[in-house]
Design a protein around this motif. Sequence first.
Motif, short mmCIF file in Angstrom:
data_model
loop_
_atom_site.label_atom_id
_atom_site.label_comp_id
_atom_site.label_asym_id
_atom_site.label_seq_id
_atom_site.Cartn_x
_atom_site.Cartn_y
_atom_site.Cartn_z
N SER A 92 -16.41 3.30 -88.68
CA SER A 92 -15.15 3.38 -89.41
C SER A 92 -14.01 2.81 -88.59
O SER A 92 -13.17 2.05 -89.09
CB SER A 92 -14.86 4.85 -89.77
N GLY A 93 -13.97 3.15 -87.29
CA GLY A 93 -12.92 2.62 -86.43
C GLY A 93 -13.00 1.12 -86.28
O GLY A 93 -11.97 0.43 -86.26
N GLY A 94 -14.22 0.59 -86.16
CA GLY A 94 -14.37 -0.86 -86.05
C GLY A 94 -13.97 -1.59 -87.32
O GLY A 94 -13.36 -2.67 -87.27
N LEU A 110 -17.90 -1.87 -83.20
CA LEU A 110 -19.06 -2.02 -84.07
C LEU A 110 -20.34 -2.20 -83.26
O LEU A 110 -21.41 -1.74 -83.68
CB LEU A 110 -18.84 -3.20 -85.03
N ARG A 111 -20.25 -2.87 -82.12
CA ARG A 111 -21.44 -2.98 -81.24
C ARG A 111 -21.84 -1.60 -80.73
O ARG A 111 -23.03 -1.26 -80.70
CB ARG A 111 -21.15 -3.92 -80.08
N LEU A 112 -20.85 -0.80 -80.31
CA LEU A 112 -21.13 0.56 -79.86
C LEU A 112 -21.75 1.38 -80.99
O LEU A 112 -22.70 2.15 -80.78
CB LEU A 112 -19.84 1.22 -79.38
N ALA A 113 -21.22 1.22 -82.21
CA ALA A 113 -21.75 1.95 -83.36
C ALA A 113 -23.20 1.57 -83.62
O ALA A 113 -24.04 2.45 -83.90
CB ALA A 113 -20.90 1.67 -84.59
N ARG A 126 -26.76 1.95 -88.41
CA ARG A 126 -27.04 0.76 -87.62
C ARG A 126 -26.89 -0.49 -88.49
O ARG A 126 -26.26 -1.48 -88.08
CB ARG A 126 -28.46 0.81 -87.05
N GLY A 127 -27.43 -0.44 -89.71
CA GLY A 127 -27.31 -1.58 -90.62
C GLY A 127 -25.87 -1.85 -91.01
O GLY A 127 -25.43 -3.00 -91.05
N TYR A 128 -25.12 -0.78 -91.28
CA TYR A 128 -23.72 -0.96 -91.64
C TYR A 128 -22.92 -1.54 -90.48
O TYR A 128 -22.01 -2.36 -90.68
CB TYR A 128 -23.11 0.38 -92.08
N SER A 129 -23.25 -1.13 -89.27
CA SER A 129 -22.54 -1.63 -88.10
C SER A 129 -22.86 -3.10 -87.84
O SER A 129 -21.97 -3.89 -87.52
CB SER A 129 -22.89 -0.78 -86.87
N LEU A 130 -24.13 -3.47 -87.98
CA LEU A 130 -24.49 -4.88 -87.85
C LEU A 130 -23.83 -5.70 -88.95
O LEU A 130 -23.38 -6.83 -88.70
CB LEU A 130 -26.02 -5.04 -87.92
N ALA A 131 -23.75 -5.13 -90.14
CA ALA A 131 -23.06 -5.81 -91.24
C ALA A 131 -21.59 -5.99 -90.90
O ALA A 131 -20.98 -7.03 -91.20
CB ALA A 131 -23.21 -5.02 -92.53
N GLY A 132 -20.99 -4.98 -90.27
CA GLY A 132 -19.60 -5.08 -89.85
C GLY A 132 -19.39 -6.19 -88.84
O GLY A 132 -18.40 -6.94 -88.90
N GLU A 151 -28.35 -13.24 -93.35
CA GLU A 151 -29.64 -13.42 -94.02
C GLU A 151 -30.62 -12.31 -93.63
O GLU A 151 -31.37 -11.80 -94.48
CB GLU A 151 -30.23 -14.79 -93.65
N GLN A 152 -30.61 -11.92 -92.38
CA GLN A 152 -31.49 -10.84 -91.91
C GLN A 152 -31.16 -9.53 -92.61
O GLN A 152 -32.04 -8.82 -93.09
CB GLN A 152 -31.33 -10.67 -90.40
N LEU A 153 -29.86 -9.23 -92.69
CA LEU A 153 -29.44 -7.99 -93.33
C LEU A 153 -29.71 -8.00 -94.83
O LEU A 153 -30.03 -6.97 -95.43
CB LEU A 153 -27.96 -7.74 -93.05
N LEU A 154 -29.60 -9.18 -95.44
CA LEU A 154 -29.93 -9.30 -96.86
C LEU A 154 -31.41 -9.00 -97.08
O LEU A 154 -31.77 -8.26 -98.01
CB LEU A 154 -29.59 -10.71 -97.37
N ALA A 155 -32.26 -9.56 -96.22
CA ALA A 155 -33.71 -9.33 -96.36
C ALA A 155 -34.04 -7.84 -96.20
O ALA A 155 -34.86 -7.29 -96.94
CB ALA A 155 -34.47 -10.16 -95.34
#
Length: 359
Positions: A92-94, A110-113, A126-132, A151-155
């Motif tokens: 949320s902070g990121g 976001l990396r820390l998240a 983890r997925g939401y943070s990588l998406a961020g 593309e990775q997150l979409l898959a």
Amino acid sequence: MYGKAFAPEYQGALTTLSVNSSLDDVLAAGTERLRAAEQAGEHGEAARSGLAVAEAHRRLGQVREADLAWKASYRAARDAGDVAAMAWALWSGGTLARQRGALPLAFRLLRLAADLGERGGDIVVRGYSLAGLAETGRIQGDYEAVGRLHEQLLAEARRRGEARHTVWALEGIAQMHRNSGDHDTAYALFEEAAHIAARAEDRRGHAWALRGLADIVSVRDGDTERALALLTEAEESCRAMNLSGALAYNHKMRANVCYRAGRYGQARRLYEQALGEFCAMAEPRGEALSRLGLTKSLARLGRDRAETAAELAELAGILERIGLRHAREMVTRAQSELGVGPAGSPAESPAGARARTAR
């Protein structure tokens, strides 16, 4: 197959809230539950209800309140020893940092998240943070670096049948294609996102997809009326959920559509409206883009060339400092389009040069 969209940021006692819940309702329910948890000394519940409070404030454009809320959520999660809840607070902070233009801080949080999400065994955060991280890089204009991550997150989202995340990824990839000039691919991806969002009852995702379709319909097809109709449909969802940020971007896109159609007076009024909305929520990217559109509209309406040149030079500096590469390129194109030259060129007025040097 995709199931109904859900909001994983609404946790603990707030899981009954819908992805389409009004942000005012989320804020009220979250605040009430947070107070109860704090009074009972339930740190874990305070962290999770505090997350909903932080996100409601952020999406309502209440930056100061959102900043206090996500930090309080993190402290409560740390006191509870809940690593996954700590990750959600950092996410949320990121996200807030990206919204207010602090991109280096957004990347760090976001990396820390993402790291804490992995350590805490919560694949969703983890997925939401990588998406961020992917979205921050995309907004910055670093498509080569984040294209593969999108593309990775979409898959992954498709594999798990997560409609909301699939819609997000499709829209992000579509935006990169649109900004790279591949309008047909962008349209197809926005269209798929709109269909999935509609079936999953994800009104927020659907509104953003409609905005993307309106942009393509305007720039590729020159169909102003259809583009405006799509934006009107999207605006209904934004207002129903009180999505301040999405509504401001909707108004800016409406201004873009009018500008492309040569309706400069109408575009000017809409850019002014969007600018006011972005200023109210301290959203520097939206402010800068609205100012750019307003400057172009005023130039078309007869504004002094020297004033236009000085304004564009200032905007170039602002976008450079924020780190928005694609938006910075838009200023260069505007300088060429309006025939005022880049900053420091002979077309810039002496007064503009002096002001730029002073800054």
